[in-house]
Design an enzyme around this catalytic site. Structure first.
Site, mmCIF file in Angstrom:
data_model
loop_
_atom_site.group_PDB
_atom_site.id
_atom_site.type_symbol
_atom_site.label_atom_id
_atom_site.label_comp_id
_atom_site.label_asym_id
_atom_site.label_seq_id
_atom_site.Cartn_x
_atom_site.Cartn_y
_atom_site.Cartn_z
ATOM 1 C CE LYS A 77 -4.263 -1.982 1.671
ATOM 2 N NZ LYS A 77 -3.826 -3.395 1.736
HETATM 3 C C1 PLP Z 1 -4.317 -4.492 0.979
HETATM 4 C C2 PLP Z 1 -3.518 -5.728 0.874
HETATM 5 C C3 PLP Z 1 -3.838 -6.746 -0.055
HETATM 6 C C4 PLP Z 1 -5.058 -6.685 -0.945
HETATM 7 O O1 PLP Z 1 -4.964 -5.707 -1.958
HETATM 8 P P1 PLP Z 1 -6.306 -5.163 -2.639
HETATM 9 O O2 PLP Z 1 -5.884 -4.012 -3.475
HETATM 10 O O3 PLP Z 1 -7.211 -4.760 -1.515
HETATM 11 O O4 PLP Z 1 -6.861 -6.281 -3.444
HETATM 12 C C5 PLP Z 1 -3.017 -7.858 -0.110
HETATM 13 N N1 PLP Z 1 -1.954 -7.990 0.702
HETATM 14 C C6 PLP Z 1 -1.618 -7.043 1.596
HETATM 15 C C7 PLP Z 1 -0.448 -7.274 2.478
HETATM 16 C C8 PLP Z 1 -2.373 -5.877 1.708
HETATM 17 O O5 PLP Z 1 -2.038 -4.938 2.607
#
Ligand code: PLP
Length: 536
Positions: A113
């Site tokens: 993120k």
């Molecule tokens: C947010 C997140 C995901 C999922 O990603 P999306 O964009 O919500 O599909 C997968 N792995 C981790 C570690 C995350 O923080």
């Protein structure tokens, strides 16, 4: 380039509006009016570009120069990715013939993120600064970013927004229900504009409070609430870079020149651990722009609404006997969702592309290209509107056969259990065939992608799979330790980043909220803002 809502209101928005508002007033998500295509010479011109240079080229296709001049955009991008600890920002690593890991976790909070939120934080600050130019101190527009988190999003948002001018950030987390490392990551940020509210309640309580405050018109108006949740268009845009970047890294690792790479000598698949569908949606836009991706593979955990959709065309929430949405607690908590908030964007494209714009004789119903697009967009918006209504009132939306088939041209899906996740972490840590496979410690989210890559058919020697690694394994230490408990030689300390050492003992910045009560949270926010203002 303008942006429109997925729910059909004909109004168009600028990029800045889309970013600052987040959600359209008809409840829809912002999408680009038209998906841009790549410049003809992109392969040769971009192939040696750094991550930042690629981001600049791609973002420029979506952000008009009149809104953010290219030189400013370049500064924003460089600033955003200077916080990453790897020189390639998102390095691609080969672990076996035809299998690669794309490491997205070298940002400040060790999860993918950061790629989006480091940029979004700088973008917010830039856009506000621009709005506030020539406005007297005291009358400048400020925003108060408000969000709820069960871990990952909150810390990435805090690290993206810390110290930004004219931005205050309030992140609610359920007290004692966030993993110790994640809680420490959020609460040890001591910048004055960061406020961690530790709420006596559950994650759902926190989320409900946030929703209530957003819909509290006087409160929202007074404090200019802003959101950084995964539906913000800028987050999707920021994530497209690593699809391009990894494509070029792959070519270079295979010693294939960009001009001789074709979709017949490289069948490229991305396997993406998926929750809110933001990460993989960026891959969809990259593909639609012209990046030669054969398939995008959606890997879900036990919360499998997306997997069920791609198998049946039904997007359906499930309930327990007390009529409560079922969310399974899994080893991959960042993917524990009821519905995927970004999925609506794909639904819009599926609706748009399957509208018949020719009559029985193959003649265009609306001759003018622009009018035709206008007609189809409005129609697509009303179809999405209907679907979202059905999801709300009947807990289910159903697409037709051609829409499902269209989605399967780009996507495939797989669901992975907790047991498979643990087995995968253990098998990749200690591969049987050490001659051909490099040992690798996966976090539970990344392990879901890797497990999904093993379940694929129609593989050829030209099939290359890139699995997105979304978090550093030290972040989800419990699941990793549990999976590797039989390996006496595994020492967790060896994978522990130095930033985590001593983190739990550091000074904290937390405000306790004794009841999950929206009125109480409002009071706390007002008081904290007052203190923040008097200190600045
Ligand atoms: C947010 C997140 C995901 C999922 O990603 P999306 O964009 O919500 O599909 C997968 N792995 C981790 C570690 C995350 O923080």
């Amino acid at each position: 380039m303008k942006y429109r809502s997925t729910r059909g209101s004909p109004k168009l928005f600028s990029f800045s509006e889309a970013v600052l508002i987040g959600l359209a007033d008809d409840g829809g998500l912002f999408i680009p009016q038209k998906i841009p295509t790549l410049p003809l010479n992109w392969r040769t011109k971009w192939s040696k570009y750094s991550f930042n240079s690629l981001a600049l080229e791609i973002f420029s296709l979506f952000i008009p120069e009149s809104e953010i001049p290219r030189t400013d955009l370049e500064v924003l991008i460089n600033k955003s990715y200077s916080t990453f600890k790897h020189e390639r920002v998102t390095p691609l690593k080969k672990i076996r013939e035809n299998l690669y890991i794309l490491e997205l976790f070298h940002g400040p909070t060790f999860a993918f993120k950061d790629v989006a939120l480091q940029f979004l934080g700088n973008l917010f600050e830039y856009l506000l600064e621009k709005k506030n130019k020539n406005i007297l101190e005291g009358e400048k527009q400020k925003i108060t970013v408000l969000g709820a988190t069960s871990g990952d999003t909150g810390s990435a948002a805090i690290y993206g927004l810390r110290g930004k001018k004219n931005v205050s950030v309030f992140i609610l987390h359920p007290r004692g229900k966030v993993s110790p490392i994640q809680e420490a990551q959020m609460t040890t940020v001591l910048d004055k504009n960061v406020h961690n509210l530790s709420v006596e309640g559950t994650f759902d309580d926190c989320q409900d409070i946030v929703k209530i405050l957003f819909s509290d018109v006087p409160f929202n108006k007074k404090y200019h609430l802003g959101a950084v949740n995964s539906i913000n268009w800028a987050r999707i845009l920021a994530q497209t870079t690593y699809y391009f970047h990894s494509y070029f890294q792959l070519l270079s690792s295979l010693n294939i020149s960009p001009t001789s790479a074709t979709s017949s000598n490289i069948h490229l698949r991305y396997v993406v651990p998926t929750g809110n569908f933001g990460d993989i949606l960026a891959g969809y836009y990259a593909k639609r722009m012209g990046l030669p991706i054969e398939k995008l593979i959606v890997a879900t955990n036990q919360n499998d609404i997306l997997d069920r959709f791609f198998k049946t065309g039904r997007y359906e929430k499930i309930f327990d006997k007390n009529n409560i949405n079922i969310v399974h607690e899994t080893l991959s908590p960042a993917m524990d969702i009821v519905v995927s908030s970004n999925f609506e964007r794909l639904l819009w494209h599926l609706a748009y592309e399957t509208i018949d714009d020719v009559d029985d004789n193959g003649v265009k119903i609306v001759k003018d290209e622009e009018d035709n697009d206008h007609m189809k967009s409005n129609l697509a918006g009303s179809i999405v509107n209907n679907w979202m209504n059905n999801l709300k009132t009947k807990n289910c939306l159903v697409v037709n056969k051609s829409q499902l088939e269209l989605s399967l041209r780009d996507f495939k899906s797989t669901r992975i259990s907790d047991q498979e996740t643990k087995d995968t972490i253990s098998r990749y840590y200690s591969p049987k065939d050490t001659k051909n496979q490099i040992p690798y410690v996966l976090d539970p989210h990344s392990a879901i992608g890797v497990a999904a890559s093993e379940n694929q058919d129609n593989m050829s020697e030209n099939t290359y799979q890139i699995c997105l690694a979304t978090a550093h394994p030290a972040k989800f230490s419990m699941a990793v330790k549990e999976s590797l408990k039989d390996f006496k030689d595994f020492k967790f300390e060896e994978i522990l980043p130095k930033e985590f050492v001593g983190l739990l003992e550091k000074e904290r910045n937390i405000v306790h909220v004794e009841r999950a009560d929206p009125e109480l949270v409002k009071k706390v926010i007002e008081k904290e803002l007052e203190i923040e203002l008097s200190n600045s």
